[in-house]
Design a protein around this motif. Structure first.
Motif, PDB file in Angstrom:
ATOM      1  N   VAL A   1       1.046  -1.189  -0.458  1.00 37.96           N
ATOM      2  CA  VAL A   1       0.365  -0.137  -0.432  1.00 37.96           C
ATOM      3  C   VAL A   1       0.531   0.869   0.916  1.00 37.96           C
ATOM      4  CG1 VAL A   1      -2.323   1.025   1.177  1.00 37.96           C
ATOM      5  CG2 VAL A   1      -1.983  -1.494   1.166  1.00 37.96           C
ATOM      6  N   SER A   2       1.874   1.492   0.764  1.00 39.83           N
ATOM      7  CA  SER A   2       3.119   2.621   0.579  1.00 39.83           C
ATOM      8  C   SER A   2       3.721   2.592  -0.506  1.00 39.83           C
ATOM      9  CB  SER A   2       3.087   2.810   2.076  1.00 39.83           C
ATOM     10  OG  SER A   2       4.981   1.748   1.401  1.00 39.83           O
ATOM     11  N   GLN A   3       3.867   1.468  -0.963  1.00 39.37           N
ATOM     12  CA  GLN A   3       4.797   1.273  -2.513  1.00 39.37           C
ATOM     13  C   GLN A   3       3.027   2.118  -4.028  1.00 39.37           C
ATOM     14  OE1 GLN A   3       5.590  -2.092  -3.550  1.00 39.37           O
ATOM     15  NE2 GLN A   3       7.723  -1.931  -3.055  1.00 39.37           N
ATOM     16  N   LEU A   4       2.477   2.143  -3.541  1.00 38.24           N
ATOM     17  CA  LEU A   4       1.094   2.924  -4.062  1.00 38.24           C
ATOM     18  C   LEU A   4       1.131   4.112  -4.192  1.00 38.24           C
ATOM     19  CD1 LEU A   4      -1.760   0.118  -4.880  1.00 38.24           C
ATOM     20  CD2 LEU A   4      -0.464   0.630  -6.628  1.00 38.24           C
ATOM     21  N   VAL A   5       0.897   4.252  -3.012  1.00 37.98           N
ATOM     22  CA  VAL A   5       0.542   5.719  -1.992  1.00 37.98           C
ATOM     23  C   VAL A   5       1.387   6.641  -2.596  1.00 37.98           C
ATOM     24  CG1 VAL A   5       0.636   7.123   0.075  1.00 37.98           C
ATOM     25  CG2 VAL A   5      -1.274   5.009   0.100  1.00 37.98           C
ATOM     26  N   GLU A   6       3.126   5.640  -2.642  1.00 40.71           N
ATOM     27  CA  GLU A   6       3.596   6.426  -2.861  1.00 40.71           C
ATOM     28  C   GLU A   6       4.107   7.016  -4.360  1.00 40.71           C
ATOM     29  OE1 GLU A   6       9.012   6.006  -3.214  1.00 40.71           O
ATOM     30  OE2 GLU A   6       7.314   4.503  -2.486  1.00 40.71           O
ATOM     31  N   GLN A   7       3.418   6.508  -4.744  1.00 44.03           N
ATOM     32  CA  GLN A   7       3.756   6.494  -6.760  1.00 44.03           C
ATOM     33  C   GLN A   7       2.407   7.566  -7.039  1.00 44.03           C
ATOM     34  OE1 GLN A   7       6.015   6.825  -8.697  1.00 44.03           O
ATOM     35  NE2 GLN A   7       5.705   4.226  -9.475  1.00 44.03           N
ATOM     36  N   ILE A   8       1.119   7.569  -6.366  1.00 41.84           N
ATOM     37  CA  ILE A   8       0.115   7.748  -6.542  1.00 41.84           C
ATOM     38  C   ILE A   8       0.174   9.244  -6.101  1.00 41.84           C
ATOM     39  CG2 ILE A   8      -2.493   8.695  -6.274  1.00 41.84           C
ATOM     40  CD1 ILE A   8      -2.309   5.818  -5.493  1.00 41.84           C
ATOM     41  N   VAL A   9       1.081   9.917  -5.435  1.00 45.82           N
ATOM     42  CA  VAL A   9       1.324  10.985  -4.628  1.00 45.82           C
ATOM     43  C   VAL A   9       2.280  11.778  -5.378  1.00 45.82           C
ATOM     44  CG1 VAL A   9       2.523  12.477  -2.928  1.00 45.82           C
ATOM     45  CG2 VAL A   9       0.782  10.379  -2.644  1.00 45.82           C
ATOM     46  N   ARG A  10       3.375  10.725  -5.686  1.00 43.05           N
ATOM     47  CA  ARG A  10       4.543  11.622  -6.787  1.00 43.05           C
ATOM     48  C   ARG A  10       4.087  12.086  -8.029  1.00 43.05           C
ATOM     49  NH1 ARG A  10       8.324   9.507 -10.007  1.00 43.05           N
ATOM     50  NH2 ARG A  10       7.434   8.106 -10.868  1.00 43.05           N
ATOM     51  N   ILE A  11       2.948  11.134  -9.004  1.00 45.50           N
ATOM     52  CA  ILE A  11       2.839  11.111  -9.891  1.00 45.50           C
ATOM     53  C   ILE A  11       1.776  12.320  -9.869  1.00 45.50           C
ATOM     54  CG2 ILE A  11       1.274  10.777 -12.110  1.00 45.50           C
ATOM     55  CD1 ILE A  11       2.289   7.343 -11.200  1.00 45.50           C
ATOM     56  N   VAL A  12       1.235  11.919  -9.093  1.00 46.03           N
ATOM     57  CA  VAL A  12      -0.867  13.491  -9.057  1.00 46.03           C
ATOM     58  C   VAL A  12       0.227  14.735  -8.861  1.00 46.03           C
ATOM     59  CG1 VAL A  12      -2.370  14.820  -7.819  1.00 46.03           C
ATOM     60  CG2 VAL A  12      -2.382  12.432  -7.831  1.00 46.03           C
ATOM     61  N   ALA A  13       1.607  14.742  -8.081  1.00 46.89           N
ATOM     62  CA  ALA A  13       2.490  16.553  -7.900  1.00 46.89           C
ATOM     63  C   ALA A  13       2.981  16.691  -9.111  1.00 46.89           C
ATOM     64  CB  ALA A  13       3.191  15.810  -6.538  1.00 46.89           C
TER      65      ALA A  13
ATOM     66  N   ALA B   1       9.217  13.532  -6.521  1.00 44.49           N
ATOM     67  CA  ALA B   1       9.759  11.857  -5.846  1.00 44.49           C
ATOM     68  C   ALA B   1       9.920  12.108  -4.552  1.00 44.49           C
ATOM     69  CB  ALA B   1      11.777  11.338  -6.627  1.00 44.49           C
ATOM     70  N   PHE B   2      10.623  13.312  -3.227  1.00 46.33           N
ATOM     71  CA  PHE B   2      10.539  13.769  -2.781  1.00 46.33           C
ATOM     72  C   PHE B   2       8.895  13.254  -1.666  1.00 46.33           C
ATOM     73  CE2 PHE B   2      10.314  16.832   1.043  1.00 46.33           C
ATOM     74  CZ  PHE B   2      11.289  15.822   2.341  1.00 46.33           C
ATOM     75  N   ILE B   3       7.690  14.600  -2.674  1.00 45.83           N
ATOM     76  CA  ILE B   3       6.747  14.583  -1.625  1.00 45.83           C
ATOM     77  C   ILE B   3       6.072  12.772  -2.431  1.00 45.83           C
ATOM     78  CG2 ILE B   3       4.328  15.788  -2.777  1.00 45.83           C
ATOM     79  CD1 ILE B   3       6.272  17.743  -3.916  1.00 45.83           C
ATOM     80  N   GLY B   4       6.855  12.418  -2.889  1.00 47.64           N
ATOM     81  CA  GLY B   4       5.700  11.020  -2.736  1.00 47.64           C
ATOM     82  C   GLY B   4       6.845  10.413  -1.663  1.00 47.64           C
ATOM     83  N   ALA B   5       7.358  10.425  -1.774  1.00 56.38           N
ATOM     84  CA  ALA B   5       8.411   9.642  -0.983  1.00 56.38           C
ATOM     85  C   ALA B   5       7.548   9.775   0.901  1.00 56.38           C
ATOM     86  CB  ALA B   5       9.828   9.668  -0.408  1.00 56.38           C
ATOM     87  N   ILE B   6       7.003  11.138   1.437  1.00 60.17           N
ATOM     88  CA  ILE B   6       6.779  10.840   2.230  1.00 60.17           C
ATOM     89  C   ILE B   6       5.231  10.109   2.131  1.00 60.17           C
ATOM     90  CG2 ILE B   6       5.053  13.857   3.614  1.00 60.17           C
ATOM     91  CD1 ILE B   6       8.615  13.624   3.650  1.00 60.17           C
ATOM     92  N   GLY B   7       4.446  10.828   1.297  1.00 60.24           N
ATOM     93  CA  GLY B   7       3.238   9.528   1.101  1.00 60.24           C
ATOM     94  C   GLY B   7       3.292   8.747   1.542  1.00 60.24           C
ATOM     95  N   GLY B   8       4.730   7.897   1.134  1.00 63.44           N
ATOM     96  CA  GLY B   8       4.799   6.862   1.771  1.00 63.44           C
ATOM     97  C   GLY B   8       4.751   6.483   3.054  1.00 63.44           C
ATOM     98  N   LEU B   9       5.729   8.010   3.187  1.00 63.50           N
ATOM     99  CA  LEU B   9       6.222   7.723   5.241  1.00 63.50           C
ATOM    100  C   LEU B   9       4.771   7.877   5.603  1.00 63.50           C
ATOM    101  CD1 LEU B   9       9.049   9.989   5.435  1.00 63.50           C
ATOM    102  CD2 LEU B   9       8.982   7.065   5.641  1.00 63.50           C
ATOM    103  N   ALA B  10       3.550   8.516   5.138  1.00 61.91           N
ATOM    104  CA  ALA B  10       2.748   8.758   5.878  1.00 61.91           C
ATOM    105  C   ALA B  10       2.378   7.432   6.495  1.00 61.91           C
ATOM    106  CB  ALA B  10       1.510  10.255   5.517  1.00 61.91           C
TER     107      ALA B  10
END
Length: 536
Positions: free
Chosen positions: A160-172, A199-208
């Protein structure tokens, strides 16, 4: 066993969805910023990918192996000891990786820019490399936490965190580059800088996301910690020696493709400048390392899936000395890989112009690069699988040797071949480098396992014949379509060509392989049922 299979399935599905998202976003991004600026984006992402792979490749697997091993002994304290100290170490190494890439941005840019006639300047490339380097602060930290969850058998947080990270990154990335280019009428460099920073913004989403799962599962972890029994005093040096030993082979497999791309990034422009073609060098390199590469890598996703599933199976057969089962597993893996990837890459080559037009824009040069590059996907796939086999039999050191030898071949041949054949020379150098690496891997496997297979040779010849028949049928269909619907410069017509020719290719290849019983033997009972319904 069922929970293990379920966990593995969740992790695999999450990985594939994440990779698919990582491919799909390229096409709207290309439409927003254009071919030239996609090249600038690739200049930042290749060194970032290598630094990231070194920082985290293998970390989740290595940590999960360590945690799982000591949990099985009832020693839950060792896993917690690793994660507590590891978080601090990963934060430190992540920050040091960030500082290293940030400070090397200008030297890397100087290595890339070889001529004043090139499209981009040293400052532009250095700037986007600095922006992408911020992601290195957060991602290593995240990989350690994922490994800890996996060690307890919890695969969902990683998936789930991989997907969230990727989605947040792509949307941003898409929203930011669209606003900069279309709403604010900003510069392409600003748009690309924001795109790589995503990529940094996506990583923050994955960490959350991981933090949410940590709070949810912490009571379970704490309860097991209370019942922990000691398996012997483990020093930090012993813990990290064990983890690093696990992770090194995964690092080299993870950086194989980016390293070959890095050779192109550092030498291609020099070679093109040597023959007076610096003005088109950036665009051609962008096509090679990014736009066509994203299409070529699609069939290789199959190999990635195989690699994940293969290591534990091969390890089991090898440690239990079940040589017959081991050879059968290897045979079937090679055959399925060739059965699926060979027709896919030949189909991509034949329909290269239509595919490039539909996904990007009408471009004969881009289509030509794609047509020549697509067959190399078979080599990418076979390297991954042979490397996984070596990991399975505990011969990881040979992966490092074979990869470095292949890179050396690529490095020594790239400039002369590019000077002679242009972008196709770079593709040829990559092919030769991968062939050398694969041959070394297969020779080692042959020696260690005494592996020889006439069946593999016979089936490979059959697959090549079926692919040739499929290719002729697709080519004739394409020619026939051109009389009814003349090729146009639009996506709609390109889509029709791809749909009709693709259907014909799949039908011919599928029906012939089922008629001969090949699909049923390789792909199992579902295809046997389909063949029976079709009276085959």
């Amino acid at each position: 066993m069922s929970s293990l299979m379920k966990g593995t399935a969740i992790l695999t599905i999450g990985m594939f969805l994440s990779k698919i998202l990582g491919l799909v976003y390229i096409f709207p991004f290309y439409a927003i910023i254009g071919q030239e600026n996609v090249t600038l984006y690739s200049y930042a992402y290749i060194p970032y990918s290598i630094m990231l792979s070194i920082a985290i490749s293998g970390a989740p697997v290595a940590v999960s192996k360590f945690v799982s091993k000591y949990n099985s002994m009832g020693d839950y304290e060792s896993g917690r000891k690793l994660v507590k100290s590891g978080l601090l170490i990963m934060l430190t190494t992540g920050f040091l990786s960030f500082l290293l890439l940030f400070s090397l941005a200008t030297p890397i840019a100087h290595l890339v820019i070889k001529d004043d006639d090139q499209i981009f300047s040293v400052d532009q490339i250095a700037s986007v490399i600095r922006w992408v380097s911020f992601a290195l602060i957060a991602v290593p930290f995240m990989s350690l936490v994922r490994g800890f969850f996996q060690g307890y058998g919890h695969m969902t947080p990683t998936a789930v965190s991989q997907l969230v990270e990727q989605i947040v990154r792509i949307v941003a990335l898409l929203a930011g580059s669209f606003v900069v280019m279309k709403v604010l009428s900003g510069t392409a460099q600003t748009a690309v800088s924001f795109a790589v920073f995503s990529a940094f913004i996506g990583a923050i989403g994955g960490l959350a996301c991981l933090y949410y799962y940590w709070k949810k599962l912490q009571p379970e972890f704490d309860l097991k910690l209370e019942s922990s029994v000691s398996s012997g005093e483990l020093s930090y040096s012993k813990i990290y020696k064990e983890v690093i030993t696990y992770s090194i082979p995964y690092v080299f497999v993870g950086i194989a493709n980016p390293l070959f791309q890095l050779v192109d990034m550092l030498t291609f422009n020099q070679a093109m400048s040597n023959v007076g073609l610096a003005n088109i060098s950036d665009n051609l390199l962008g096509m090679l390392n990014f736009t066509t590469h994203k299409i070529v890598i699609i069939p290789v996703m199959l190999a990635t899936g195989f690699s994940m599933a293969l290591v534990p199976v091969i390890t089991k057969f090898y440690t239990q000395k079940q040589r017959g089962e081991l050879i059968n597993a290897m045979d079937k893996t090679y055959q399925i890989l060739l059965f699926v990837t060979l027709p896919a890459v030949i189909g991509i080559s034949i329909l290269s112009y239509d595919i490039f037009t539909m996904l990007y824009e009408p471009d004969k040069v881009g289509a030509s690069v794609l047509a020549y590059y697509a067959p190399v996907a078979i080599l990418f796939a076979f390297f991954q699988v042979t490397a996984a086999l070596l990991q399975g039999i505990d011969y990881q050191k040979w992966i490092i040797f074979s990869l470095l030898t292949g890179i050396l071949v690529k490095l020594s041949l790239n400039i002369p071949l590019v000077e002679q054949f242009g972008v196709n020379g770079a593709i040829l150098a990559t092919s030769l480098g991968y062939i050398v690496s694969i041959v070394i891997n297969m020779v080692v496997l042959g020696k260690v396992l005494n592996y020889k297979s006439r069946m593999l040779v016979r089936r490979s010849i059959l697959i090549i014949i079926l692919t040739a028949i499929m290719a002729v049928s697709v080519w004739l269909t394409h020619k026939g379509l051109s009389f009814i619907l003349p090729p146009a410069e639009g996506r709609g017509v390109a889509f029709i060509y791809i749909a009709v020719c693709g259907f014909v290719g799949i039908a011919v290849y599928g029906l012939l392989s089922m008629k001969l019983g090949l699909a049923q033997k390789l792909l199992g009972s579902k295809f046997t049922k389909i063949a029976n319904k079709l009276g085959m």
